[in-house]
Design a protein around this motif. Structure first.
Motif, PDB file in Angstrom:
ATOM      1  N   MET A  65      57.066  20.943  -2.976  1.00  0.00           N
ATOM      2  CA  MET A  65      56.935  20.793  -4.381  1.00  0.00           C
ATOM      3  C   MET A  65      56.457  22.091  -5.004  1.00  0.00           C
ATOM      4  O   MET A  65      55.576  22.741  -4.471  1.00  0.00           O
ATOM      5  CB  MET A  65      55.887  19.753  -4.642  1.00  0.00           C
ATOM      6  CG  MET A  65      56.512  18.440  -4.845  1.00  0.00           C
ATOM      7  SD  MET A  65      55.392  17.365  -5.336  1.00  0.00           S
ATOM      8  CE  MET A  65      55.059  16.518  -6.134  1.00  0.00           C
ATOM      9  N   SER A  66      57.086  22.272  -6.064  1.00  0.00           N
ATOM     10  CA  SER A  66      56.777  23.532  -6.735  1.00  0.00           C
ATOM     11  C   SER A  66      55.743  23.295  -7.822  1.00  0.00           C
ATOM     12  O   SER A  66      55.370  22.171  -8.144  1.00  0.00           O
ATOM     13  CB  SER A  66      58.057  24.123  -7.299  1.00  0.00           C
ATOM     14  OG  SER A  66      58.484  23.352  -8.378  1.00  0.00           O
ATOM     15  N   TRP A  67      55.386  24.423  -8.348  1.00  0.00           N
ATOM     16  CA  TRP A  67      54.346  24.380  -9.399  1.00  0.00           C
ATOM     17  C   TRP A  67      54.831  23.618 -10.601  1.00  0.00           C
ATOM     18  O   TRP A  67      54.052  22.918 -11.268  1.00  0.00           O
ATOM     19  CB  TRP A  67      54.008  25.809  -9.836  1.00  0.00           C
ATOM     20  CG  TRP A  67      53.180  26.508  -8.803  1.00  0.00           C
ATOM     21  CD1 TRP A  67      53.584  27.362  -7.880  1.00  0.00           C
ATOM     22  CD2 TRP A  67      51.803  26.362  -8.653  1.00  0.00           C
ATOM     23  NE1 TRP A  67      52.560  27.803  -7.120  1.00  0.00           N
ATOM     24  CE2 TRP A  67      51.415  27.171  -7.602  1.00  0.00           C
ATOM     25  CE3 TRP A  67      50.794  25.623  -9.255  1.00  0.00           C
ATOM     26  CZ2 TRP A  67      50.113  27.301  -7.159  1.00  0.00           C
ATOM     27  CZ3 TRP A  67      49.509  25.781  -8.798  1.00  0.00           C
ATOM     28  CH2 TRP A  67      49.187  26.596  -7.773  1.00  0.00           C
ATOM     29  N   ILE A  68      56.030  23.657 -10.871  1.00  0.00           N
ATOM     30  CA  ILE A  68      56.581  22.970 -12.034  1.00  0.00           C
ATOM     31  C   ILE A  68      56.574  21.478 -11.785  1.00  0.00           C
ATOM     32  O   ILE A  68      56.195  20.698 -12.662  1.00  0.00           O
ATOM     33  CB  ILE A  68      58.008  23.470 -12.318  1.00  0.00           C
ATOM     34  CG1 ILE A  68      57.930  24.923 -12.726  1.00  0.00           C
ATOM     35  CG2 ILE A  68      58.682  22.643 -13.389  1.00  0.00           C
ATOM     36  CD1 ILE A  68      59.243  25.541 -13.015  1.00  0.00           C
ATOM     37  N   GLU A  69      56.963  21.074 -10.623  1.00  0.00           N
ATOM     38  CA  GLU A  69      56.974  19.659 -10.310  1.00  0.00           C
ATOM     39  C   GLU A  69      55.550  19.098 -10.300  1.00  0.00           C
ATOM     40  O   GLU A  69      55.286  17.993 -10.779  1.00  0.00           O
ATOM     41  CB  GLU A  69      57.638  19.426  -8.942  1.00  0.00           C
ATOM     42  CG  GLU A  69      59.109  19.706  -8.938  1.00  0.00           C
ATOM     43  CD  GLU A  69      59.699  19.595  -7.539  1.00  0.00           C
ATOM     44  OE1 GLU A  69      58.937  19.551  -6.547  1.00  0.00           O
ATOM     45  OE2 GLU A  69      60.911  19.528  -7.457  1.00  0.00           O
ATOM     46  N   ILE A  70      54.630  19.875  -9.746  1.00  0.00           N
ATOM     47  CA  ILE A  70      53.226  19.457  -9.721  1.00  0.00           C
ATOM     48  C   ILE A  70      52.720  19.355 -11.157  1.00  0.00           C
ATOM     49  O   ILE A  70      51.989  18.419 -11.514  1.00  0.00           O
ATOM     50  CB  ILE A  70      52.382  20.446  -8.896  1.00  0.00           C
ATOM     51  CG1 ILE A  70      52.807  20.372  -7.427  1.00  0.00           C
ATOM     52  CG2 ILE A  70      50.906  20.137  -9.046  1.00  0.00           C
ATOM     53  CD1 ILE A  70      52.112  21.365  -6.555  1.00  0.00           C
ATOM     54  N   SER A  71      53.098  20.279 -11.986  1.00  0.00           N
ATOM     55  CA  SER A  71      52.673  20.285 -13.386  1.00  0.00           C
ATOM     56  C   SER A  71      53.241  19.078 -14.105  1.00  0.00           C
ATOM     57  O   SER A  71      52.553  18.426 -14.911  1.00  0.00           O
ATOM     58  CB  SER A  71      53.144  21.557 -14.093  1.00  0.00           C
ATOM     59  OG  SER A  71      52.536  22.675 -13.545  1.00  0.00           O
ATOM     60  N   VAL A  72      54.521  18.739 -13.837  1.00  0.00           N
ATOM     61  CA  VAL A  72      55.145  17.593 -14.493  1.00  0.00           C
ATOM     62  C   VAL A  72      54.473  16.322 -14.012  1.00  0.00           C
ATOM     63  O   VAL A  72      54.174  15.423 -14.806  1.00  0.00           O
ATOM     64  CB  VAL A  72      56.669  17.571 -14.202  1.00  0.00           C
ATOM     65  CG1 VAL A  72      57.294  16.262 -14.658  1.00  0.00           C
ATOM     66  CG2 VAL A  72      57.334  18.728 -14.863  1.00  0.00           C
ATOM     67  N   VAL A  73      54.211  16.176 -12.717  1.00  0.00           N
ATOM     68  CA  VAL A  73      53.557  14.987 -12.180  1.00  0.00           C
ATOM     69  C   VAL A  73      52.145  14.898 -12.748  1.00  0.00           C
ATOM     70  O   VAL A  73      51.659  13.824 -13.139  1.00  0.00           O
ATOM     71  CB  VAL A  73      53.545  15.024 -10.632  1.00  0.00           C
ATOM     72  CG1 VAL A  73      52.675  13.921 -10.058  1.00  0.00           C
ATOM     73  CG2 VAL A  73      54.956  14.902 -10.109  1.00  0.00           C
TER      74      VAL A  73
END
Length: 150
Positions: free
Chosen positions: A1-9
């Motif tokens: 998981m990328s930073w963007i996915e972590i940010s969205v979650v």
């Protein structure tokens, strides 16, 4: 998981938490508003009852004030009569004071005259006593003379 996915979650989780807290806040606000509505109804009922009691009390106070006014009007002639009686008593007291003053003056004058003429009065009393004694002797003499004639 990328930073963007972590940010969205993370953003989705934060939004869900925020939505849960907002729903809970709305439920609590609704409960508080319902409780406030019931309290307002109770206050309105109490105010209505208090208003009715106040109106009844005001009517009783009005009747009482009328009764007191009638009683005061009935007492007014008695108060005026008492006032006139007090004035009459004051006038009588003033007249008695004036009479007492004149009487004291007269008595003082009589005492001065008696003191000035005490010797003359004493002589007059002696003459009166002597005259009375002579009259009694003359009456005794006449009675004795009349008794001897009979």
């Amino acid at each position: 998981m990328s930073w963007i996915e972590i940010s969205v979650v993370s953003a989705a989780a934060a939004f869900i938490v925020l939505a849960v807290f907002a729903v809970r806040l709305l439920i609590t606000a609704r409960s508080t508003l319902q409780h406030l509505g019931r309290t307002a109804d109770n206050v309105q009922t109490s105010v209505t009852a208090a208003t009715a009691q106040a109106e009844q009390l005001m009517q009783q106070v009005g009747k009482l004030a009328q009764d007191v006014d009638r009683q005061l009007q009935a007492l007014e002639p008695a108060v005026k009569a008492t006032e006139k009686a007090g004035q009459a008593m004051g006038d009588m007291a003033a007249a008695l004071g004036y009479t007492a003053k004149k009487l004291r003056t007269s008595i003082a004058g009589a005492e001065r005259v008696v003191s000035d003429h005490q010797r003359r009065i004493q002589d007059a009393m002696e003459w009166a006593t002597t005259g009375y004694e002579l009259w009694q002797r003359w009456q005794s003499y006449r009675n004795a003379k009349n008794d001897t004639k009979e």
